[in-house]
Design a protein around this motif. Sequence first.
Motif, short mmCIF file in Angstrom:
data_model
loop_
_atom_site.label_atom_id
_atom_site.label_comp_id
_atom_site.label_asym_id
_atom_site.label_seq_id
_atom_site.Cartn_x
_atom_site.Cartn_y
_atom_site.Cartn_z
N GLU A 65 -14.97 -17.77 2.13
CA GLU A 65 -14.20 -16.35 2.80
C GLU A 65 -12.51 -15.47 1.86
N ASP A 66 -12.30 -14.70 1.56
CA ASP A 66 -10.83 -14.44 0.86
C ASP A 66 -9.79 -14.94 1.48
N LYS A 67 -9.02 -14.69 2.65
CA LYS A 67 -8.50 -14.99 3.62
C LYS A 67 -7.69 -16.89 3.30
N ILE A 68 -9.28 -17.87 3.39
CA ILE A 68 -9.43 -19.36 3.11
C ILE A 68 -9.11 -19.49 1.77
N ARG A 69 -9.79 -18.67 0.85
CA ARG A 69 -8.87 -19.04 -0.59
C ARG A 69 -7.90 -19.04 -1.37
N ASN A 70 -7.46 -17.16 -0.16
CA ASN A 70 -5.72 -17.29 -0.55
C ASN A 70 -5.02 -17.92 -0.30
N LYS A 71 -5.32 -19.22 0.94
CA LYS A 71 -4.41 -19.88 1.69
C LYS A 71 -4.25 -20.85 0.59
N ILE A 72 -5.19 -21.54 0.50
CA ILE A 72 -5.25 -23.06 -0.76
C ILE A 72 -4.97 -22.49 -1.81
N ALA A 73 -4.91 -21.49 -2.78
CA ALA A 73 -4.18 -20.65 -3.64
C ALA A 73 -2.61 -20.96 -3.95
N ALA A 74 -2.05 -20.34 -2.11
CA ALA A 74 -0.92 -20.18 -2.06
C ALA A 74 0.09 -21.57 -2.27
N LEU A 75 -0.81 -22.51 -1.48
CA LEU A 75 -0.58 -23.99 -0.97
C LEU A 75 -0.06 -24.17 -2.78
N CYS A 76 -1.35 -24.34 -3.57
CA CYS A 76 -0.97 -24.79 -5.05
C CYS A 76 0.07 -24.56 -5.39
N LYS A 77 0.37 -23.25 -5.63
CA LYS A 77 1.42 -22.16 -5.86
C LYS A 77 2.72 -22.88 -4.95
N ASP A 78 2.67 -23.28 -4.26
CA ASP A 78 3.84 -23.28 -3.49
C ASP A 78 4.09 -24.62 -3.64
N TYR A 79 3.57 -25.53 -4.51
CA TYR A 79 3.68 -26.87 -4.20
C TYR A 79 3.87 -27.56 -6.32
N PHE A 103 -6.76 -24.49 -10.71
CA PHE A 103 -4.62 -24.94 -10.78
C PHE A 103 -4.42 -25.80 -11.07
N CYS A 104 -3.88 -26.13 -12.26
CA CYS A 104 -3.43 -27.63 -12.61
C CYS A 104 -1.48 -27.12 -12.71
N GLY A 105 -1.08 -28.93 -12.57
CA GLY A 105 0.24 -29.06 -12.19
C GLY A 105 0.40 -30.84 -12.29
N GLU A 106 1.62 -30.60 -11.76
CA GLU A 106 2.61 -32.20 -13.17
C GLU A 106 2.75 -32.70 -11.62
N THR A 107 2.67 -33.06 -10.60
CA THR A 107 3.10 -33.82 -9.90
C THR A 107 3.56 -35.86 -9.51
N GLU A 108 4.08 -35.54 -8.24
CA GLU A 108 4.07 -37.11 -8.06
C GLU A 108 3.26 -37.33 -7.23
N ASP A 109 2.42 -38.67 -6.52
CA ASP A 109 1.19 -38.91 -5.71
C ASP A 109 1.76 -38.49 -4.09
N ARG A 110 2.91 -38.88 -4.09
CA ARG A 110 3.31 -38.88 -2.78
C ARG A 110 3.45 -37.48 -3.16
N ILE A 134 -4.48 -28.78 2.72
CA ILE A 134 -5.77 -28.36 1.97
C ILE A 134 -6.79 -28.57 2.94
N SER A 135 -6.63 -29.71 3.47
CA SER A 135 -7.57 -30.73 3.89
C SER A 135 -7.65 -29.65 5.97
N ASP A 136 -6.98 -29.61 5.88
CA ASP A 136 -6.10 -28.91 7.43
C ASP A 136 -6.80 -27.55 7.27
N VAL A 137 -6.14 -26.64 6.14
CA VAL A 137 -7.05 -25.43 6.22
C VAL A 137 -8.12 -25.15 5.49
N MET A 138 -9.01 -26.09 4.94
CA MET A 138 -10.72 -26.14 5.40
C MET A 138 -11.11 -26.81 6.56
N LEU A 139 -10.90 -27.25 7.09
CA LEU A 139 -11.16 -27.98 8.60
C LEU A 139 -11.36 -27.15 9.52
#
Length: 100
Positions: free
Chosen positions: A12-26, A36-43, A52-57
């Motif tokens: 679904e485009d809507k779900i896929r776009n939400k996940i992509a937006a979350l990735c970019k936001d972080y 997506f790839c990124g440098e991040t901290e564990d927390r 992401i789990s909330d969106v998928m559920l």
Amino acid sequence: MMLAWILYDITEDKIRNKIAALCKDYGFVRYQKSVFCGETEDRILKILVSKISDVMLAAEEKEDSVLIFTVCDTCMKNRLEVGKKLDPDSFKIPRLIIIG
């Protein structure tokens, strides 16, 4: 800091776009259409995984999936590439260094 990858297969485009937006936001950078790839901290990664789990559920799509994993520096150095070359530094968070 660690390098993390997020890969997804979402119909679904809507779900896929939400996940992509979350990735970019972080602070993650798109490597391919669904990667997506990124440098991040564990927390921070744990917070992102929770969102992401909330969106998928909420979507209740049984065939869709998101794969999230971290990669150590040694593993990145030992990677094999075919096609588009990967510059791991392009996914690192810019740092401000003050000298003086």
